[in-house]
Design a protein around this motif. Structure first.
Motif, PDB file in Angstrom:
ATOM      1  N   PHE A  21       5.947  -2.689   8.007  1.00  0.00           N
ATOM      2  CA  PHE A  21       6.004  -1.887   6.792  1.00  0.00           C
ATOM      3  C   PHE A  21       7.332  -1.993   6.051  1.00  0.00           C
ATOM      4  N   GLY A  22       8.276  -2.718   6.624  1.00  0.00           N
ATOM      5  CA  GLY A  22       9.562  -2.906   5.964  1.00  0.00           C
ATOM      6  C   GLY A  22      10.358  -1.625   5.822  1.00  0.00           C
ATOM      7  N   VAL A  23      10.336  -0.809   6.877  1.00  0.00           N
ATOM      8  CA  VAL A  23      11.057   0.465   6.870  1.00  0.00           C
ATOM      9  C   VAL A  23      12.069   0.490   8.007  1.00  0.00           C
ATOM     10  N   ALA A  24      12.961   1.446   7.953  1.00  0.00           N
ATOM     11  CA  ALA A  24      13.960   1.611   9.006  1.00  0.00           C
ATOM     12  C   ALA A  24      13.282   2.022  10.313  1.00  0.00           C
ATOM     13  N   ALA A  25      13.921   1.668  11.417  1.00  0.00           N
ATOM     14  CA  ALA A  25      13.392   2.038  12.734  1.00  0.00           C
ATOM     15  C   ALA A  25      13.265   3.550  12.868  1.00  0.00           C
ATOM     16  N   ALA A  26      14.191   4.291  12.258  1.00  0.00           N
ATOM     17  CA  ALA A  26      14.120   5.757  12.322  1.00  0.00           C
ATOM     18  C   ALA A  26      12.848   6.282  11.655  1.00  0.00           C
ATOM     19  N   THR A  27      12.417   5.628  10.587  1.00  0.00           N
ATOM     20  CA  THR A  27      11.178   6.030   9.909  1.00  0.00           C
ATOM     21  C   THR A  27       9.983   5.751  10.806  1.00  0.00           C
ATOM     22  N   ALA A  28       9.968   4.573  11.421  1.00  0.00           N
ATOM     23  CA  ALA A  28       8.874   4.227  12.335  1.00  0.00           C
ATOM     24  C   ALA A  28       8.854   5.157  13.543  1.00  0.00           C
ATOM     25  N   GLN A  29      10.032   5.554  14.023  1.00  0.00           N
ATOM     26  CA  GLN A  29      10.117   6.485  15.148  1.00  0.00           C
ATOM     27  C   GLN A  29       9.515   7.829  14.764  1.00  0.00           C
ATOM     28  N   LYS A  30       9.746   8.261  13.545  1.00  0.00           N
ATOM     29  CA  LYS A  30       9.185   9.525  13.060  1.00  0.00           C
ATOM     30  C   LYS A  30       7.658   9.456  13.026  1.00  0.00           C
ATOM     31  N   VAL A  31       7.124   8.300  12.648  1.00  0.00           N
ATOM     32  CA  VAL A  31       5.670   8.088  12.647  1.00  0.00           C
ATOM     33  C   VAL A  31       5.126   8.260  14.057  1.00  0.00           C
ATOM     34  N   MET A  32       5.758   7.591  15.016  1.00  0.00           N
ATOM     35  CA  MET A  32       5.277   7.642  16.392  1.00  0.00           C
ATOM     36  C   MET A  32       5.380   9.047  16.974  1.00  0.00           C
ATOM     37  N   ALA A  33       6.471   9.749  16.661  1.00  0.00           N
ATOM     38  CA  ALA A  33       6.633  11.122  17.153  1.00  0.00           C
ATOM     39  C   ALA A  33       5.539  12.015  16.585  1.00  0.00           C
ATOM     40  N   HIS A  34       5.214  11.833  15.319  1.00  0.00           N
ATOM     41  CA  HIS A  34       4.151  12.628  14.683  1.00  0.00           C
ATOM     42  C   HIS A  34       2.798  12.341  15.345  1.00  0.00           C
ATOM     43  N   LEU A  35       2.484  11.066  15.546  1.00  0.00           N
ATOM     44  CA  LEU A  35       1.199  10.701  16.151  1.00  0.00           C
ATOM     45  C   LEU A  35       1.087  11.243  17.576  1.00  0.00           C
ATOM     46  N   LYS A  36       2.197  11.245  18.285  1.00  0.00           N
ATOM     47  CA  LYS A  36       2.198  11.783  19.643  1.00  0.00           C
ATOM     48  C   LYS A  36       1.977  13.292  19.623  1.00  0.00           C
ATOM     49  N   ARG A  37       2.670  13.994  18.726  1.00  0.00           N
ATOM     50  CA  ARG A  37       2.486  15.456  18.594  1.00  0.00           C
ATOM     51  C   ARG A  37       1.043  15.811  18.239  1.00  0.00           C
ATOM     52  N   GLU A  38       0.425  14.975  17.423  1.00  0.00           N
ATOM     53  CA  GLU A  38      -0.955  15.214  16.997  1.00  0.00           C
ATOM     54  C   GLU A  38      -1.978  14.841  18.078  1.00  0.00           C
ATOM     55  N   GLY A  39      -1.521  14.188  19.127  1.00  0.00           N
ATOM     56  CA  GLY A  39      -2.424  13.800  20.208  1.00  0.00           C
ATOM     57  C   GLY A  39      -3.174  12.506  19.954  1.00  0.00           C
ATOM     58  N   ALA A  40      -2.760  11.756  18.948  1.00  0.00           N
ATOM     59  CA  ALA A  40      -3.449  10.504  18.627  1.00  0.00           C
ATOM     60  C   ALA A  40      -3.035   9.380  19.563  1.00  0.00           C
ATOM     61  N   VAL A  41      -1.788   9.448  20.060  1.00  0.00           N
ATOM     62  CA  VAL A  41      -1.290   8.402  20.949  1.00  0.00           C
ATOM     63  C   VAL A  41      -0.603   9.025  22.155  1.00  0.00           C
ATOM     64  N   VAL A  85      -0.758   0.392  20.633  1.00  0.00           N
ATOM     65  CA  VAL A  85      -0.443   0.429  19.201  1.00  0.00           C
ATOM     66  C   VAL A  85       0.916  -0.242  19.002  1.00  0.00           C
ATOM     67  N   PRO A  86       1.218  -0.665  17.785  1.00  0.00           N
ATOM     68  CA  PRO A  86       2.490  -1.337  17.546  1.00  0.00           C
ATOM     69  C   PRO A  86       3.683  -0.475  17.943  1.00  0.00           C
ATOM     70  N   SER A  87       4.721  -1.145  18.411  1.00  0.00           N
ATOM     71  CA  SER A  87       5.961  -0.455  18.774  1.00  0.00           C
ATOM     72  C   SER A  87       6.704  -0.026  17.516  1.00  0.00           C
ATOM     73  N   VAL A  88       7.764   0.740  17.712  1.00  0.00           N
ATOM     74  CA  VAL A  88       8.609   1.159  16.598  1.00  0.00           C
ATOM     75  C   VAL A  88       9.145  -0.074  15.864  1.00  0.00           C
ATOM     76  N   VAL A  89       9.586  -1.066  16.612  1.00  0.00           N
ATOM     77  CA  VAL A  89      10.123  -2.286  15.994  1.00  0.00           C
ATOM     78  C   VAL A  89       9.030  -3.015  15.210  1.00  0.00           C
ATOM     79  N   ASP A 138       0.807  -1.216   0.000  1.00  0.00           N
ATOM     80  CA  ASP A 138       0.000   0.000   0.000  1.00  0.00           C
ATOM     81  C   ASP A 138       0.846   1.275   0.000  1.00  0.00           C
ATOM     82  N   LEU A 139       2.153   1.145   0.166  1.00  0.00           N
ATOM     83  CA  LEU A 139       3.029   2.315   0.216  1.00  0.00           C
ATOM     84  C   LEU A 139       3.759   2.471  -1.109  1.00  0.00           C
ATOM     85  N   ASP A 140       4.042   3.710  -1.450  1.00  0.00           N
ATOM     86  CA  ASP A 140       4.823   3.958  -2.653  1.00  0.00           C
ATOM     87  C   ASP A 140       5.984   4.871  -2.324  1.00  0.00           C
ATOM     88  N   ARG A 141       6.975   4.873  -3.171  1.00  0.00           N
ATOM     89  CA  ARG A 141       8.194   5.643  -2.917  1.00  0.00           C
ATOM     90  C   ARG A 141       8.104   7.077  -3.433  1.00  0.00           C
TER      91      ARG A 141
END
Length: 80
Positions: free
Chosen positions: A44-64, A34-38, A4-7
């Motif tokens: 999603f087959g992405v680097a941990a740094a990418t997953a960390q960015k997702v979690m930081a964004h969701l936290k800033r938005e107040g979703a998690v 919710v799923p951990s960074v790992v 479902d993801l594209d580059r």
């Protein structure tokens, strides 16, 4: 990488959108873990740094919210 993801767009934004949709549709109800960074990195087959960015964004938005030593959970005020 998930089919479902594209580059052509930022991967972290696409993954954040998937998680927000899962919160909205009840896959991850309020208060649930919710799923951990790992786990996101693996799913999603992405680097941990990418997953960390997702979690930081969701936290800033107040979703998690994060509870040290326990994990990350859907906030009482989910994404609308």
């Amino acid at each position: 990488m998930s089919k479902d993801l594209d580059r052509t767009r930022a991967l972290w934004r696409q993954i954040a959108t998937v998680i927000e949709q899962r919160i909205e549709d009840g896959t991850y109800p309020v208060g649930s873990r919710v799923p951990s960074v790992v786990e996101l990195s693996t799913e999603f087959g992405v680097a941990a740094a990418t997953a960390q960015k997702v979690m930081a964004h969701l936290k800033r938005e107040g979703a998690v919210r994060t509870e040290v030593g326990l994990g990350t959970f859907v906030a009482d005020r989910p994404v609308s």
